[in-house]
Design a protein around this motif. Sequence first.
Motif, PDB file in Angstrom:
ATOM      1  N   ASN A 502      96.868  43.510  37.292  1.00 20.37           N
ATOM      2  CA  ASN A 502      97.880  43.041  38.262  1.00 20.37           C
ATOM      3  C   ASN A 502      99.269  43.025  37.611  1.00 20.37           C
ATOM      4  O   ASN A 502     100.262  43.418  38.226  1.00 20.37           O
ATOM      5  CB  ASN A 502      97.554  41.639  38.767  1.00 20.37           C
ATOM      6  CG  ASN A 502      96.507  41.662  39.881  1.00 20.37           C
ATOM      7  OD1 ASN A 502      96.224  42.739  40.423  1.00 20.37           O
ATOM      8  ND2 ASN A 502      95.942  40.506  40.210  1.00 20.37           N
ATOM      9  N   ASP A 532     104.434  38.527  32.825  1.00 18.57           N
ATOM     10  CA  ASP A 532     104.938  39.899  32.913  1.00 18.57           C
ATOM     11  C   ASP A 532     106.434  39.906  33.219  1.00 18.57           C
ATOM     12  O   ASP A 532     107.030  38.865  33.497  1.00 18.57           O
ATOM     13  CB  ASP A 532     104.152  40.687  33.969  1.00 18.57           C
ATOM     14  CG  ASP A 532     104.225  40.076  35.324  1.00 18.57           C
ATOM     15  OD1 ASP A 532     105.341  39.931  35.881  1.00 18.57           O
ATOM     16  OD2 ASP A 532     103.132  39.651  35.870  1.00 18.57           O
ATOM     17  N   THR A 551      96.229  41.207  49.924  1.00 23.37           N
ATOM     18  CA  THR A 551      96.868  42.176  49.005  1.00 23.37           C
ATOM     19  C   THR A 551      98.199  42.662  49.572  1.00 23.37           C
ATOM     20  O   THR A 551      98.377  42.661  50.793  1.00 23.37           O
ATOM     21  CB  THR A 551      95.940  43.385  48.753  1.00 23.37           C
ATOM     22  OG1 THR A 551      96.584  44.286  47.855  1.00 23.37           O
ATOM     23  CG2 THR A 551      95.590  44.118  50.027  1.00 23.37           C
ATOM     24  N   THR A 552      99.094  42.967  48.693  1.00 19.15           N
ATOM     25  CA  THR A 552     100.375  43.534  49.136  1.00 19.15           C
ATOM     26  C   THR A 552     100.431  45.019  48.774  1.00 19.15           C
ATOM     27  O   THR A 552     101.455  45.672  48.965  1.00 19.15           O
ATOM     28  CB  THR A 552     101.542  42.800  48.443  1.00 19.15           C
ATOM     29  OG1 THR A 552     101.361  42.863  47.035  1.00 19.15           O
ATOM     30  CG2 THR A 552     101.660  41.367  48.912  1.00 19.15           C
ATOM     31  N   LYS A 553      99.296  45.479  48.265  1.00 19.85           N
ATOM     32  CA  LYS A 553      99.282  46.866  47.782  1.00 19.85           C
ATOM     33  C   LYS A 553      98.898  47.824  48.905  1.00 19.85           C
ATOM     34  O   LYS A 553      98.259  47.413  49.881  1.00 19.85           O
ATOM     35  CB  LYS A 553      98.323  46.994  46.602  1.00 19.85           C
ATOM     36  CG  LYS A 553      98.829  46.245  45.393  1.00 19.85           C
ATOM     37  CD  LYS A 553      97.810  46.125  44.293  1.00 19.85           C
ATOM     38  CE  LYS A 553      98.326  45.177  43.225  1.00 19.85           C
ATOM     39  NZ  LYS A 553      97.316  44.867  42.244  1.00 19.85           N
ATOM     40  N   GLY A 560      92.393  43.324  47.365  1.00 24.85           N
ATOM     41  CA  GLY A 560      92.768  41.887  47.524  1.00 24.85           C
ATOM     42  C   GLY A 560      91.622  40.961  47.119  1.00 24.85           C
ATOM     43  O   GLY A 560      91.514  39.834  47.585  1.00 24.85           O
ATOM     44  N   LEU A 563      92.029  38.379  42.409  1.00 25.58           N
ATOM     45  CA  LEU A 563      92.347  36.982  42.089  1.00 25.58           C
ATOM     46  C   LEU A 563      91.282  36.019  42.638  1.00 25.58           C
ATOM     47  O   LEU A 563      90.944  35.013  41.990  1.00 25.58           O
ATOM     48  CB  LEU A 563      93.734  36.614  42.619  1.00 25.58           C
ATOM     49  CG  LEU A 563      94.911  37.230  41.836  1.00 25.58           C
ATOM     50  CD1 LEU A 563      96.242  36.805  42.447  1.00 25.58           C
ATOM     51  CD2 LEU A 563      94.870  36.782  40.373  1.00 25.58           C
TER      52      LEU A 563
HETATM   53  P1  ADP Z   1      95.016  43.575  44.597  1.00 26.03           P
HETATM   54  O1  ADP Z   1      95.464  43.592  43.192  1.00 26.03           O
HETATM   55  O2  ADP Z   1      93.868  44.395  44.911  1.00 26.03           O
HETATM   56  O3  ADP Z   1      96.061  43.511  45.590  1.00 26.03           O
HETATM   57  P2  ADP Z   1      94.653  40.879  43.758  1.00 26.03           P
HETATM   58  O4  ADP Z   1      93.825  39.738  44.305  1.00 26.03           O
HETATM   59  O5  ADP Z   1      94.380  41.147  42.390  1.00 26.03           O
HETATM   60  O6  ADP Z   1      94.354  42.068  44.702  1.00 26.03           O
HETATM   61  O7  ADP Z   1      96.139  40.545  43.961  1.00 26.03           O
HETATM   62  C1  ADP Z   1      96.591  40.079  45.168  1.00 26.03           C
HETATM   63  C2  ADP Z   1      98.083  40.240  45.269  1.00 26.03           C
HETATM   64  O8  ADP Z   1      98.779  39.361  44.392  1.00 26.03           O
HETATM   65  C3  ADP Z   1      98.610  41.546  44.924  1.00 26.03           C
HETATM   66  O9  ADP Z   1      98.497  42.494  46.013  1.00 26.03           O
HETATM   67  C4  ADP Z   1     100.041  41.233  44.577  1.00 26.03           C
HETATM   68  O10 ADP Z   1     100.863  41.253  45.704  1.00 26.03           O
HETATM   69  C5  ADP Z   1     100.011  39.900  44.001  1.00 26.03           C
HETATM   70  N1  ADP Z   1     100.079  39.884  42.527  1.00 26.03           N
HETATM   71  C6  ADP Z   1      99.049  39.795  41.696  1.00 26.03           C
HETATM   72  N2  ADP Z   1      99.467  39.790  40.398  1.00 26.03           N
HETATM   73  C7  ADP Z   1     100.827  39.856  40.444  1.00 26.03           C
HETATM   74  C8  ADP Z   1     101.861  39.897  39.438  1.00 26.03           C
HETATM   75  N3  ADP Z   1     101.589  39.851  38.093  1.00 26.03           N
HETATM   76  N4  ADP Z   1     103.173  40.017  39.840  1.00 26.03           N
HETATM   77  C9  ADP Z   1     103.468  40.090  41.184  1.00 26.03           C
HETATM   78  N5  ADP Z   1     102.535  40.050  42.163  1.00 26.03           N
HETATM   79  C10 ADP Z   1     101.202  39.939  41.798  1.00 26.03           C
END
Ligand code: ADP
Length: 601
Positions: A502, A532, A551-553, A560, A563
Amino acid sequence: MTPSRRIVGMSGALALAVVLVLSAYGLGSRNAADNTHATAERQLQIMALDLEAVLDRFDTLPYSVAHLPMAAELLASPQNGVLRGALNGTLQDLALQAKVAAIYLMDKDGNTIAASNWDSPQSFMGQNFGFRPYFREAIQGKPGYFYAIGNTTSIPGYFISQAVYPVGVKRGVGAPVGVIAVKITLNNFEQTWRSNEDPIVLTDRQGVVFLSNRSAWNYHSLRVLEPAVQQDMGKTLQYVGKTISPIASLPAPARSGFGEHIARPVGRLGWQLMLFPAQSKVVRAGLLSGAVMLLVLLVAAALGAGYYQRNRRLEERSAAQHALKLAADGLEQKIAQRTQELLSANTQLATKYEKLQQTENLLRTTRNDMVQAGKLAMLGQMAAGITHELNQPLTAIRAFADNASTFLSRGNVAQADDNLRHISAASARMGSIVGQLKGFARKSPEAVSVVDVNRAVEGAALLLHSEFARLGVWLDLDMHEALQVLGDTVRVEQVLINLLRNALDAVEQSPCKGVRLVLEAQEQQVLIRISDTGSGLPEDVVKHLFEPFFTTKATGEGLGLGLAISSSIVQAMNGHLTASNRPEGGAEFLVTLPRCGAPMP
Ligand code: ADP
């Protein structure tokens, strides 16, 4: 019962008791009075009959004696000494036989010319009794009766007299020439009456007592005598030498018993035989009845009190038993109710527990499924990286192998040997990558063991090494020696890989690309801080950060789950995962796990 009602009740009972005692006294007195009266009447009747019998017995004696020829002959020739002596002897003999005090003969003037007591010092011989009523009656031809104290002897007696007629003259035809008198003493009666404790008196017509068992009452009258009566008595010398005064005037001890009496007429002279029943007997009987009634009432009261006390004790005991029973019933009821409540609570708890277990099972399954799903998703995402990672050593191996072959053909064994060592190192590296992937893909059970946090960090970093290198992101690891936690190494690595990946994604577009992992040891905890230089966490993202499938991806780049799964793993190890923004920019994720082998608190 109220105190005032009790007082009224007790007063009533007391009044009733007094009335009963007084009634018993009255009844007892009346009964005793009746009995006494009846007894006295009987006694009096017997005594009167006795007295009458004695008087009657001698009634004819002077009559018989008057018929003796010697009496008339002596009256005819009073100087005849022989005759007088003979008559004296005869009279003496008769008096002795008939048990009378005296028999004597008087001439027509009342002079005694012959007497049974001719030889006694107190002889009647020569005495004149012409003044005596019995003489006066008899000289007129009628029988005479009189009671008087003897003029000569001073001995009281009852005198009976009859006329004596001349020889050859029929009775009642001519005039009497003399009188025969018999004197009877009644003293024996006094002796007999003394055995009776009640006063008994014989009174004459005037009410003068002349015979009695109370010697003090003799020659006293029942009432005050008229002067004329007194005078008359003086003439006849009836009670010669005695002053007749009323009994009531006697001193108190002497007149004791004088009062109520019963009387019966006796004889021919208007005598009254009287009995004075003692009133003390009546009073005594009344008191006795009253006392008996009082005793009965006391016994009844004692029995009543005993009965009342017993009843009260029984009532109290029964009330106590009732109360005890009620309490026991209540207790039983409460116990039953509580038991029922406990049973139902138990049942509810059992149901809840069952539901909890079901939920827990469901959660566990879901979590495992999610973990598994997360792993698979990550595998897909990492496929390219892994392929690249494996390709690199693979390409290197090939190149080293080709070169080694060339070196061998030139006889350069040392160089060939060096290449072979590189090949071995590269294949070892590949084996390591494959090993990591195998462990990650396996849905491992929760094997709890001591996890070396440094090793886990190194493992995760190794796995992502090529990714970081490819994207030109520096990874700074600030390690700490000998930090251990309890859990599953693969899962710890999985969490770290998620967080590092992430962070990698977050810094990809940043001008300064850096990720830093810091291990910190606290007394009880191990802290893994991953920060980071990315753009950080927007506010609306922070709220949903740990929600699954948030998720924001872009599609295909993230599921998502990272975490959510990481947080779940950390919680399963009794730790927690938090996220925050760094003041200088970028995000920071903090994993806190209980430290293993930490000193006890
Ligand atoms: P994914 O990574 O598949 O989206 P995650 O549960 O790992 O699912 O993360 C959820 C969301 O949290 C991400 O889509 C992102 O928007 C945000 N995120 C996670 N880690 C960070 C980070 N280090 N900096 C900024 N945003 C983060």
